[in-house]
Design a protein around this motif. Structure first.
Motif, PDB file in Angstrom:
ATOM      1  N   THR A 514       0.829  -1.215   0.000  1.00 17.20           N
ATOM      2  CA  THR A 514       0.000   0.000   0.000  1.00 17.20           C
ATOM      3  C   THR A 514       0.858   1.258   0.000  1.00 17.20           C
ATOM      4  O   THR A 514       0.360   2.360  -0.282  1.00 17.20           O
ATOM      5  N   ASP A 519      -0.808   3.715  -8.361  1.00 16.45           N
ATOM      6  CA  ASP A 519      -2.207   3.832  -7.948  1.00 16.45           C
ATOM      7  C   ASP A 519      -2.960   2.515  -8.037  1.00 16.45           C
ATOM      8  O   ASP A 519      -3.717   2.152  -7.127  1.00 16.45           O
ATOM      9  N   GLU A 520      -2.782   1.787  -9.136  1.00 11.64           N
ATOM     10  CA  GLU A 520      -3.532   0.538  -9.321  1.00 11.64           C
ATOM     11  C   GLU A 520      -3.100  -0.513  -8.326  1.00 11.64           C
ATOM     12  O   GLU A 520      -3.935  -1.250  -7.779  1.00 11.64           O
ATOM     13  N   TYR A 523      -4.514   0.452  -4.903  1.00  9.31           N
ATOM     14  CA  TYR A 523      -5.949   0.158  -4.826  1.00  9.31           C
ATOM     15  C   TYR A 523      -6.198  -1.347  -4.701  1.00  9.31           C
ATOM     16  O   TYR A 523      -7.017  -1.793  -3.889  1.00  9.31           O
ATOM     17  N   THR A 524      -5.479  -2.141  -5.487  1.00 13.29           N
ATOM     18  CA  THR A 524      -5.661  -3.598  -5.444  1.00 13.29           C
ATOM     19  C   THR A 524      -5.318  -4.146  -4.067  1.00 13.29           C
ATOM     20  O   THR A 524      -6.019  -5.028  -3.539  1.00 13.29           O
ATOM     21  N   GLU A 527      -8.059  -2.992  -1.525  1.00  8.50           N
ATOM     22  CA  GLU A 527      -9.311  -3.726  -1.732  1.00  8.50           C
ATOM     23  C   GLU A 527      -9.183  -5.137  -1.170  1.00  8.50           C
ATOM     24  O   GLU A 527     -10.125  -5.674  -0.572  1.00  8.50           O
ATOM     25  N   TYR A 551      -1.859   8.550  -2.823  1.00  2.89           N
ATOM     26  CA  TYR A 551      -2.046   7.245  -3.452  1.00  2.89           C
ATOM     27  C   TYR A 551      -3.031   6.421  -2.624  1.00  2.89           C
ATOM     28  O   TYR A 551      -3.950   5.788  -3.159  1.00  2.89           O
ATOM     29  N   ASN A 554      -6.702   8.285  -2.251  1.00  2.45           N
ATOM     30  CA  ASN A 554      -7.498   8.142  -3.490  1.00  2.45           C
ATOM     31  C   ASN A 554      -8.020   6.720  -3.656  1.00  2.45           C
ATOM     32  O   ASN A 554      -9.170   6.504  -4.039  1.00  2.45           O
ATOM     33  N   ALA A 555      -7.162   5.746  -3.365  1.00  4.98           N
ATOM     34  CA  ALA A 555      -7.572   4.344  -3.478  1.00  4.98           C
ATOM     35  C   ALA A 555      -8.642   4.012  -2.454  1.00  4.98           C
ATOM     36  O   ALA A 555      -9.607   3.287  -2.746  1.00  4.98           O
ATOM     37  N   CYS A 559     -12.497   2.633  -2.902  1.00  5.15           N
ATOM     38  CA  CYS A 559     -13.051   1.500  -2.147  1.00  5.15           C
ATOM     39  C   CYS A 559     -14.366   1.885  -1.472  1.00  5.15           C
ATOM     40  O   CYS A 559     -15.330   1.107  -1.444  1.00  5.15           O
ATOM     41  N   GLU A 601      -8.374   7.402 -11.542  1.00  4.10           N
ATOM     42  CA  GLU A 601      -8.978   6.777 -10.375  1.00  4.10           C
ATOM     43  C   GLU A 601     -10.242   7.523  -9.949  1.00  4.10           C
ATOM     44  O   GLU A 601     -11.233   6.911  -9.546  1.00  4.10           O
ATOM     45  N   THR A 605     -14.119   6.327  -9.447  1.00  3.71           N
ATOM     46  CA  THR A 605     -14.790   6.603  -8.165  1.00  3.71           C
ATOM     47  C   THR A 605     -16.153   7.244  -8.394  1.00  3.71           C
ATOM     48  O   THR A 605     -17.149   6.867  -7.760  1.00  3.71           O
TER      49      THR A 605
END
Length: 943
Positions: A514, A519-520, A523-524, A527, A551, A554-555, A559, A601, A605
């Motif tokens: 994290t 960013d991806e 987020y992954t 999540e 980062y 935003n993630a 979520c 992102e 959202t």
């Protein structure tokens, strides 16, 4: 005039007339001689030795034929077919001259009769076998299908002529004179044979080389071994043997009853001559008027069933009425159908066999198998008549038994026949070995581990995608170790794989991710922590929503948006909507330099939050020049499934860069997108690139409704949409066996597409005719008109090619896909033999309705593409105005625009009514072009 008549009556095309008549004359003489010597020798044999000795003759024929076949194959191995055939004809001629001398000086004894009975039997099988081997060499499969009926008529005509000639000469002069005539007639075949060889076979240099090569290798194998190695040849040999046994049993009954009715040898010879000739008259009628039609309608295998079925019916009649007239009918059926319909079907059934094998195997089947079967029949008759002392009527029961076996073997032959065609087509495709298929990943655990541990990024991602639906616990440790991989894409794919394992798998190794600057990946990881750990939602969002790292924040906001879609209380608790609004305001500040990944992102959202008032932010970025952001805007549009984005997404399908993302987004709209696509198709407003992708979107749903809608799209005027629909249907059929595909409807669409292809050819010919006329007319010399017409022809040619693809895609839905695929590949190849075999394979595969519509257009394509002038397809050349009106009415937008451009240049008032209708067309481009053309036509009319 005469050529046209011959072509229409017998299907003989230009360049085939001379060779066809030579072949017909050759077999006419052979059968004439046979029908002279056979009834004469048979009558002498029966009169002097009686019908009871016929079985011994059959046995001797079998023994001598096997020996003769051995030496014959040795001769074929060493010498050419031309030389072997010529020598054998001379020997038979000398033999018959000897018989004439024996009759002249009354040296006829029992053993001499046996010798000549054997000689006539060998002549019957050997001379005809040599002719049909030659015919298989001279003609290809398609030519044979058309011409064997006409050439076979020569054989039957020879039977008619020879039989009546025998009756006339014997009654007027005697047996020796008719035998002398036969000996002289045989010699006429030799110059005809040499002429045929010079015209056709000498040109087949490639065949001669292949034959010599295989003579050195394959002739080391015995003929019997060659036959046993091939199911096709084995069934064909068994069918030949069974048919001969049945024929001999029927012949014995016929001869026995006839011998009782006529005691005098010359009366008996006249009886045989009359009926043999009558049978041949019937056979000739069948050959000229039925054989080709029957073969074309029901195919080779079904045609082979006609003879056994009719013999079975005749035998059942004989059991009721055991009299000579019934045997005349049965013998007539055997004699008439065997030499016409059945003979043509038998010769065609061996066409798929390679020539070097066919030459050896066919000779063995025609001579040895035929004669061995004759011997078996003789042995059976000796046992039944002499040992068991049964009445000849009981033979009928045995005939019925053999007919039953015969029919079963024909059904077995059918599949072997198709397999031989498949093999032959593959063999003749030069580039078949170069055809590559997509490599499949090895799925052994050893290979999978090696890829996960040492593979490159794309290999690992492909493997993880492949095993995504398979919970392979044995690879768990290898997948976890991927979190140390340098590629963030690999890490993301690995985390997604963890959902297949136990809850909390590698959670302690995911949490540090994290903190990465991707960013991806962040987020992954978040999540996964939210869904796969014991942390509560409130704790999670308190910890990450206001994190100092944008980062992470935003993630976490994304979520929250996803979770809030099913939990509005959560959205209110953590101020989802206010947070999104603040993020948007921050982005609009002049000094803002937000990362592209952060914007992407936020787009997702907003979509997940379902805040419709901010959908304009998504719409704006659908026009963004940054591909990364634009792709995420497309993804966001799909998540919302809002109608306001539909047109934008449809338009984006035309752009290759965004096509995949647009199609995925449209799939999120659910089944309602299907109805929207149908509505769009009717308006004809879509360009070709967009239209071609619509069926692909529909097929993504993999439902029965998707199948039904794709079938509806087959009615589209746009050939591009129809082609895409056929491709989509094929993919659905392969991927989902539970879906129902209406075969009747598919056959109907195949016929319709074939008619479309034919009309396309008519239109090309019509426009070309208009060009030729104007070229010859000095008053008309417009370069613009010429270019406009050539553009239409070019478009029509493209549509014809596309239509052909549609036809084969539809056929693969009706028949076995692999069969159609290999046939299509062969038709597109440069190998002429492969194309011919593919056509013949289709001819036998297609049902009558499809065959009548599909085969002529495919054959036309093959003939045109191989620069052959003649074709059975009659093109309908229309007046240009009628042709253009037909194209405007029945074709899509692109064709309409091309036709309207030509009409505008022609300025012809004949088009006034059609232009007036098009001014109300739904498509704006068509409407504008029609109005423009109409104005020009009006001005021309007024002046």
């Amino acid at each position: 005039m005469l050529r046209t008549l011959i072509n229409k009556t017998f299907g003989i095309r230009d360049g085939e007339i001379y060779i066809s008549f030579l072949m017909q004359l050759y077999i006419f003489i052979i059968i004439t001689v046979l029908l002279i010597v056979k009834p004469t020798v048979n009558a002498l044999f029966l009169s002097q030795l009686g019908a009871d000795n016929l079985p011994y003759g059959y046995l001797l024929v079998a023994v001598v034929a096997v020996i003769t076949s051995y030496f014959y194959n040795k001769a074929i191995q060493k010498f050419s077919l031309l030389r072997v055939t010529s020598v054998s004809l001379v020997l038979f001629s000398l033999g018959f001259l000897g018989l004439a001398a024996i009759l002249q000086y009354s040296f006829l004894t029992d053993w001499v009769l046996y010798i000549y009975y054997l000689g006539v039997s060998l002549f019957a099988v050997m001379a005809t076998s040599q002719f049909w081997v030659l015919a298989n060499l001279v003609f290809n499969a398609r030519e044979a299908k058309r011409l064997f009926g006409f050439i076979g008529a020569g054989a039957i005509a020879g039977g008619v002529f020879g039989g009546y000639l025998t009756s006339l000469v014997v009654s007027s002069f005697g047996n020796k004179e008719v035998i002398l005539l036969a000996a002289l007639l045989i010699l006429f075949c030799i110059p005809i044979l040499k002429k045929i060889w010079k015209l056709r076979v000498n040109k087949l240099n490639s065949y001669i080389r292949v034959q010599r090569k295989h003579n050195e290798n394959n002739f080391e194998q015995s003929s019997l071994r060659l036959i046993l190695k091939s199911k096709h040849l084995t069934y064909l040999a068994l069918i030949t043997g069974i048919s001969v046994i049945v024929a001999k049993l029927v012949d014995f009954q016929f001869s026995d009853f006839a011998n009782r009715a006529y005691s005098d040898s010359e009366d008996l010879a006249s009886f045989f001559g009359f009926w043999f000739s009558t049978f041949n008259v019937i056979a000739l009628t069948i050959q000229l008027f039925l054989t080709n039609r029957v073969l074309s309608r029901i195919g080779v295998a079904s045609t082979l069933l006609i003879l056994p079925f009719t013999i079975a019916l005749g035998s059942l009649l004989f059991l009721t009425f055991p009299e000579l007239w019934v045997l005349v009918i049965i013998k007539g059926v055997d004699g008439s159908f065997k030499q016409s319909i059945n003979k043509a079907a038998i010769e065609l059934s061996i066409m798929p066999i390679p020539l070097h094998i066919k030459n050896q195997a066919k000779s063995y089947i025609d001579v040895a198998v035929d004669s061995i079967a004759t011997g078996i029949a003789g042995f059976m008759l000796i046992f039944l008549i002499r040992k068991l002392d049964l009445n000849t009527s009981y033979i009928t029961i045995i005939v019925l038994l053999f007919v039953f076996i015969w029919i079963i073997l024909i059904y077995k032959l059918r599949e072997a026949y198709f397999n031989s065609f498949r093999t032959n087509i593959q063999r003749t495709l030069i580039n078949s070995s170069e055809t590559s298929t997509k490599p499949k990943y090895e799925t052994t655990l050893k290979t999978a581990r090696k890829i996960l541990d040492e593979g490159q990024e794309h290999q690992i991602l492909s493997l993880l995608d492949y095993i995504n639906s398979n919970k392979l616990n044995t690879l768990k440790s290898n997948v976890i170790d991927l979190l140390n991989h340098p590629s963030n894409k690999v890490k993301i794919a690995a985390i997604k794989q963890f959902y297949l394992y136990d809850k909390g798998t590698a959670l302690n190794r995911v949490e540090p991710l994290t903190l990465s600057k991707d960013d991806e990946l962040v987020y992954t990881a978040l999540e996964y922590i939210l869904n796969h750990s014991s942390i509560k939602e409130q704790q999670f969002f308190k910890a990450y929503l206001d994190h100092e790292s944008d980062y992470i924040s935003n993630a976490a906001l994304l979520c929250l948006a996803k979770e809030a879609s099913a939990n509005q209380k959560l959205a209110l608790q953590f101020g989802l909507y206010n947070r999104i609004e603040n993020r948007l305001q921050t982005l609009t500040l002049p000094e803002n330099h937000e990362r592209e990944t952060s914007i992407a992102e936020l787009l997702i959202t907003i979509a997940e939050s379902r805040m419709t008032k901010y959908y304009s932010f998504i719409a704006t970025h659908l026009e963004n020049q940054n591909p990364y952001i634009k792709k995420h805007a497309i993804k966001a549009s799909g998540i919302t499934a809002s109608d306001q984005f539909l047109n934008n997404l449809i338009d984006l399908i035309a752009e290759k860069t965004y096509r995949k993302y647009a199609i995925t987004a449209l799939k999120n709209y659910g089944v309602k997108i299907i109805d929207y696509i149908i509505k769009l198709e009717k308006t004809e407003i879509l360009n070709s690139n967009t239209a071609s992708q619509l069926p692909k979107i529909i097929s993504k749903f993999k439902t029965q409704k998707a199948v039904n809608v794709l079938l509806k799209l087959l009615r589209s005027k746009d050939i591009v949409i129809r082609l895409a629909a056929t491709k989509a249907l094929n993919k659905l059929e392969v991927s989902n066996v539970k879906l129902y595909f209406n075969k009747r409807l598919l056959r109907k669409f195949t016929v319709r597409e074939s008619n479309y292809y034919k009309r396309t050819l008519d239109a090309i010919a019509s426009i070309q005719f208009a060009i030729d006329n104007d070229f010859n007319d000095e008053k008309i010399n417009s370069t613009d008109i010429l270019i406009a017409r050539q553009n239409i022809i070019e478009l029509l040619e493209n549509q014809a090619e596309t239509s052909l693809k549609c036809i084969f895609n539809l056929l693969s839905l009706v028949y076995e896909e692999s069969d159609i695929e290999i046939t299509y590949s062969a038709l597109l190849s440069d190998v002429k033999e492969a194309r011919i075999n593919a056509l013949e394979f289709l001819d036998n595969l297609l049902q009558s309705q499809l065959k009548l519509s599909v085969l002529p257009v495919i054959e036309h394509y093959v003939l045109v593409s191989t620069d052959v002038d003649h074709s059975s397809l009659q093109l309908n050349i229309m007046p240009e105005n009628k042709c253009l009106k037909m194209l405007i009415k029945n074709r899509g937008k692109k064709m309409k625009l091309e036709c309207l451009h030509l009409i505008k240049l022609l300025k012809d008032p004949k088009y006034y009514s059609i232009l007036n209708k098009l001014t109300k067309h739904q498509n704006e481009d068509v409407r504008f072009s029609a109005e423009n053309a109409l104005e020009i036509v009006r001005k021309r009319t007024n002046t």
